[in-house]
Design a protein around this motif. Structure first.
Motif, PDB file in Angstrom:
ATOM      1  N   TRP A 115       0.622  -4.627  -2.105  1.00 24.27           N
ATOM      2  CA  TRP A 115       0.585  -4.025  -0.677  1.00 24.27           C
ATOM      3  C   TRP A 115       1.307  -5.345   0.086  1.00 24.27           C
ATOM      4  O   TRP A 115       2.186  -5.120   0.893  1.00 24.27           O
ATOM      5  CB  TRP A 115      -0.656  -3.777   0.197  1.00 24.27           C
ATOM      6  CG  TRP A 115      -1.191  -2.367  -0.147  1.00 24.27           C
ATOM      7  CD1 TRP A 115      -0.464  -1.325  -0.956  1.00 24.27           C
ATOM      8  CD2 TRP A 115      -2.369  -1.825   0.328  1.00 24.27           C
ATOM      9  NE1 TRP A 115      -1.292  -0.134  -0.941  1.00 24.27           N
ATOM     10  CE2 TRP A 115      -2.522  -0.387  -0.477  1.00 24.27           C
ATOM     11  CE3 TRP A 115      -3.341  -2.332   1.057  1.00 24.27           C
ATOM     12  CZ2 TRP A 115      -3.520   0.546  -0.362  1.00 24.27           C
ATOM     13  CZ3 TRP A 115      -4.521  -1.378   1.147  1.00 24.27           C
ATOM     14  CH2 TRP A 115      -4.672  -0.065   0.735  1.00 24.27           C
ATOM     15  N   ASP A 116       0.925  -6.501  -0.178  1.00 23.09           N
ATOM     16  CA  ASP A 116       1.350  -7.674   0.638  1.00 23.09           C
ATOM     17  C   ASP A 116       3.121  -7.814   0.083  1.00 23.09           C
ATOM     18  O   ASP A 116       3.858  -8.068   0.794  1.00 23.09           O
ATOM     19  CB  ASP A 116       0.656  -8.922   0.118  1.00 23.09           C
ATOM     20  CG  ASP A 116      -0.634  -8.938   0.778  1.00 23.09           C
ATOM     21  OD1 ASP A 116      -1.138  -8.358   1.801  1.00 23.09           O
ATOM     22  OD2 ASP A 116      -1.216  -9.788   0.211  1.00 23.09           O
ATOM     23  N   GLU A 117       3.228  -7.587  -0.976  1.00 16.74           N
ATOM     24  CA  GLU A 117       4.626  -7.585  -1.613  1.00 16.74           C
ATOM     25  C   GLU A 117       5.422  -6.424  -0.775  1.00 16.74           C
ATOM     26  O   GLU A 117       6.767  -6.631  -0.778  1.00 16.74           O
ATOM     27  CB  GLU A 117       4.901  -7.466  -3.174  1.00 16.74           C
ATOM     28  CG  GLU A 117       4.164  -8.675  -3.897  1.00 16.74           C
ATOM     29  CD  GLU A 117       4.813 -10.133  -3.572  1.00 16.74           C
ATOM     30  OE1 GLU A 117       5.873  -9.864  -3.444  1.00 16.74           O
ATOM     31  OE2 GLU A 117       4.046 -11.198  -3.466  1.00 16.74           O
ATOM     32  N   ILE A 118       4.800  -5.295  -0.515  1.00 15.17           N
ATOM     33  CA  ILE A 118       5.943  -4.225  -0.352  1.00 15.17           C
ATOM     34  C   ILE A 118       6.299  -4.342   1.125  1.00 15.17           C
ATOM     35  O   ILE A 118       7.093  -4.039   1.377  1.00 15.17           O
ATOM     36  CB  ILE A 118       4.867  -2.924  -0.275  1.00 15.17           C
ATOM     37  CG1 ILE A 118       4.728  -2.472  -1.731  1.00 15.17           C
ATOM     38  CG2 ILE A 118       5.594  -2.049   0.345  1.00 15.17           C
ATOM     39  CD1 ILE A 118       3.793  -1.360  -1.842  1.00 15.17           C
ATOM     40  N   GLU A 119       5.757  -5.459   1.857  1.00 10.47           N
ATOM     41  CA  GLU A 119       5.964  -5.844   3.388  1.00 10.47           C
ATOM     42  C   GLU A 119       7.353  -6.272   3.351  1.00 10.47           C
ATOM     43  O   GLU A 119       7.848  -6.086   4.212  1.00 10.47           O
ATOM     44  CB  GLU A 119       4.988  -6.588   3.863  1.00 10.47           C
ATOM     45  CG  GLU A 119       3.471  -5.689   4.189  1.00 10.47           C
ATOM     46  CD  GLU A 119       2.686  -6.910   4.896  1.00 10.47           C
ATOM     47  OE1 GLU A 119       3.027  -7.931   5.239  1.00 10.47           O
ATOM     48  OE2 GLU A 119       1.434  -6.511   4.921  1.00 10.47           O
ATOM     49  N   ALA A 120       7.909  -6.960   2.065  1.00  9.72           N
ATOM     50  CA  ALA A 120       9.080  -7.558   2.090  1.00  9.72           C
ATOM     51  C   ALA A 120      10.427  -6.250   2.141  1.00  9.72           C
ATOM     52  O   ALA A 120      11.405  -6.710   2.559  1.00  9.72           O
ATOM     53  CB  ALA A 120       9.402  -8.557   1.072  1.00  9.72           C
TER      54      ALA A 120
END
Length: 167
Positions: free
Chosen positions: A100-105
Motif C-alpha cells: 500500500w505504501d509503494e502504491i502511493e507513488a
C-alpha cells in the motif's frame, strides 16, 4: 516520467529447489522488461508472492512509471491488497501495508487476479530464476536476474515458527 499506462505481471513460488519470483513490465509500445529473482532467504509461498509484487513495484518506480495495471495469479495476495480479504497473519499484514505504501507513488494503479495460464510470462521467469538459467528471450537490455538475500520487510524474518500458518 512515463505518463503511459504500463502493465505488470508478477508470479512467485516456493519449492524444494528454493523460492523465486518473476516480474514482467510491459509498455504500450516498446520493449518488454523482464526480471527474475531468486529469493535466498527463508519464506513461504505467500511471502514470495508479496516479494514478487513489491520487487516489481520498486522496478516500476525506478522507471518513473506513474500508471500501472498489475496482474498476478495469487488470488489471496490480490484480494488482500485490494482490501477484499482481511490479513490474519502479521507477517503478511506487514507485506500488504508495504505494498500500500509503494502504491502511493503511482497516479493510477489497479491490481487484478488472473488465471495461471494468463500469467505464463512471469511464471516462466520465476522458474528460470530458481535454476539461475537465462530465459530464452535473454538480452542484457530486457532481462535481469537478481539474487535477493533479505526480505523487502526488514523486520519480517526474525521468527519463523508460524510460517506454515501464513493465511
Amino acid at each position: 516520467m512515463s505518463v503511459e499506462l504500463w502493465s505488470m505481471e508478477f508470479d512467485a513460488s516456493r519449492s524444494s529447489s528454493g523460492s523465486r519470483a518473476g516480474v514482467v513490465l510491459i509498455p504500450l509500445e516498446g520493449k518488454v522488461i523482464r526480471y527474475a529473482f531468486k529469493l535466498e532467504f527463508q519464506n513461504t509461498n505467500n511471502m514470495a508472492e508479496y516479494e514478487a509484487l513489491l520487487l516489481g513495484l520498486v522496478e516500476a518506480k525506478k522507471l518513473h512509471i506513474k500508471m500501472l495495471k498489475v496482474k498476478g495469479d495469487a488470488k489471496l495476495i490480490v484480494k488482500q491488497v485490494r482490501g477484499l480479504f482481511t490479513v490474519k497473519n502479521e507477517r503478511l499484514r506487514h507485506y500488504r501495508n508495504h505494498v500500500w505504501d509503494e502504491i502511493e507513488a503511482f497516479n493510477a494503479f489497479s491490481v487484478e487476479a488472473v488465471l495461471r495460464e494468463f500469467n505464463s510470462k512471469a511464471d516462466s521467469l520465476a522458474v528460470y530464476a530458481a535454476l539461475l538459467v537465462p530465459h530464452p528471450d535473454f538480452t542484457t537490455d530486457t532481462y535481469r536476474v537478481e539474487l535477493v538475500y533479505r526480505p523487502s520487510i526488514p523486520n519480517n524474518f526474525e521468527s519463523w515458527q508460524v510460517l506454515e500458518n501464513d493465511k
